[in-house]
Design a protein around this motif. Structure first.
Motif, short mmCIF file in Angstrom:
data_model
loop_
_atom_site.label_atom_id
_atom_site.label_comp_id
_atom_site.label_asym_id
_atom_site.label_seq_id
_atom_site.Cartn_x
_atom_site.Cartn_y
_atom_site.Cartn_z
N ARG A 112 72.10 30.19 46.46
CA ARG A 112 72.93 30.06 47.66
C ARG A 112 74.32 29.53 47.31
O ARG A 112 75.34 30.05 47.78
CB ARG A 112 72.26 29.14 48.68
CG ARG A 112 71.03 29.73 49.33
CD ARG A 112 70.63 28.94 50.58
NE ARG A 112 70.32 27.55 50.27
CZ ARG A 112 69.10 27.11 49.90
NH1 ARG A 112 68.11 27.99 49.77
NH2 ARG A 112 68.88 25.84 49.66
N VAL A 113 74.37 28.50 46.48
CA VAL A 113 75.66 27.93 46.09
C VAL A 113 76.45 28.93 45.25
O VAL A 113 77.66 29.10 45.43
CB VAL A 113 75.44 26.61 45.32
CG1 VAL A 113 76.79 26.06 44.82
CG2 VAL A 113 74.76 25.58 46.21
N SER A 165 66.44 29.01 44.48
CA SER A 165 67.04 29.46 45.74
C SER A 165 68.28 28.65 46.08
O SER A 165 69.29 29.19 46.55
CB SER A 165 66.02 29.36 46.88
OG SER A 165 64.94 30.22 46.66
N HIS A 166 68.19 27.34 45.87
CA HIS A 166 69.34 26.47 46.13
C HIS A 166 70.51 26.86 45.24
O HIS A 166 71.65 27.01 45.70
CB HIS A 166 68.93 25.01 45.88
CG HIS A 166 70.02 24.02 46.20
ND1 HIS A 166 70.07 22.77 45.64
CD2 HIS A 166 71.11 24.12 47.00
CE1 HIS A 166 71.13 22.13 46.09
NE2 HIS A 166 71.78 22.93 46.92
N PHE A 192 69.79 21.52 40.47
CA PHE A 192 69.50 22.09 41.78
C PHE A 192 68.02 21.91 42.14
O PHE A 192 67.17 21.83 41.26
CB PHE A 192 69.89 23.57 41.82
CG PHE A 192 71.38 23.78 41.78
CD1 PHE A 192 72.12 23.70 42.94
CD2 PHE A 192 72.03 24.03 40.58
CE1 PHE A 192 73.49 23.87 42.92
CE2 PHE A 192 73.40 24.19 40.53
CZ PHE A 192 74.14 24.11 41.71
N ALA A 193 67.75 21.89 43.44
CA ALA A 193 66.38 21.67 43.89
C ALA A 193 65.46 22.78 43.40
O ALA A 193 64.31 22.53 43.02
CB ALA A 193 66.34 21.58 45.42
N ASP A 194 65.97 24.01 43.41
CA ASP A 194 65.20 25.15 42.93
C ASP A 194 66.15 26.33 42.73
O ASP A 194 67.36 26.22 42.95
CB ASP A 194 64.07 25.51 43.90
CG ASP A 194 64.54 25.68 45.34
OD1 ASP A 194 65.70 26.12 45.54
OD2 ASP A 194 63.77 25.38 46.26
#
Length: 275
Positions: free
Chosen positions: A256-257, A252-253, A248-250
């Motif tokens: 969210r998923v 937070s990403h 994941f990008a970070d």
């Protein structure tokens, strides 16, 4: 009542997880690695299942098989409430074997050979059996583990789990592409690479992949990454590290998923593994 409230409850047997939830959230398609059986206690929902779209209302039992693609959306603005038990496949196989009248047949039972036959069941007696099993599984009273095993055995032995039958009418195989993403979910795969591995065009791959798995190739890759993140978090990996290690990008990403699929934040999920 709050719009979304999830409680992950500890059970005396580590192979069982219990959830008590209320949500107005619509969950995107996802899977679980365990057998899941639950009871809708308030409201109603509709969901995609192996039998197509189904609806469940208060008093109905809902089931899901390991790695079965499903989603969920409330029927009405008030959302729905439910209780759920997730059982490791090995435990379910043990219970079904022990509840079988034919020891020879029961002894041959393997986790991968079992499945729930219906995603929604309307049966007051089975619903009552579920409540007994859920209450025992989440109890902290002495002897609760024994009671939980007894009630789960009684519940599953009532023809809820059956031997899996081969499904007919399979479309073109996309197993090569699935294996590529399963073995290496961190790679930024291209549609052309996946299609070439399956010997088909990109259009054919997308169409066949969705029919075979319930996911588009991109959604499948994202799902493999969130499953990896779940495993890392469950093993105690810090959230930021789990996000990076699962592609994941970070954080937070990943969050969210995670919430979109499972309705619970990764931090709360991590807490459920701490004693």
């Amino acid at each position: 009542m709050a719009k979304t409230n999830f409680q992950v409850l500890l059970c005396g047997d580590a192979r069982i997880k219990a959830v008590d939830a209320h949500s107005v959230q619509t969950f995107s398609r996802h899977t679980h690695e365990q057998f899941g059986i639950g009871l809708v206690t308030r409201g109603a929902q509709k969901s995609f299942s192996c039998r197509g779209m189904v609806e469940a209302t208060a008093g109905d039992l809902i089931t899901v098989n390991p790695n079965e693609v499903h989603d969920g959306a409330p029927l009405g603005d008030a959302g729905r409430s439910w209780k759920m038990l997730y059982l490791e496949p090995g435990l379910a196989a043990e219970l079904l074997r022990d509840g079988c009248d034919d020891p020879a047949a029961g002894g041959a039972t393997a986790p991968g050979a079992l499945e729930f036959q219906a995603p929604v069941l309307r049966d007051a007696a089975l619903a009552a059996a579920f409540v007994r099993a859920y209450d025992a599984a989440t109890s902290t009273l002495p002897g609760a583990r024994l009671a939980a095993e007894q009630h789960l055995l009684d519940l599953l032995a009532q023809s809820l789990l059956r031997h899996r039958h081969a499904k007919a009418g399979a479309v073109a195989s996309t197993s090569a592409a699935q294996s590529m993403m399963l073995d290496d979910p961190l790679t930024d795969w291209s549609l052309a690479e996946l299609a070439q591995a399956c010997g088909m065009s990109r259009f054919q791959l997308v169409r066949s992949f969705a029919r075979n798995t319930g996911f588009t190739p991109h959604a499948y890759l994202l799902h493999r990454r969130i499953l990896l993140a779940r495993q890392l978090i469950a093993s105690g990996t810090p959230l930021a590290e789990a996000a990076a290690a699962s592609g994941f990008a970070d954080q937070s990403h990943m969050t969210r998923v995670f919430v979109r699929k499972y309705g619970i934040a990764p931090g709360a999920f991590a807490i459920s593994f701490k004693t």
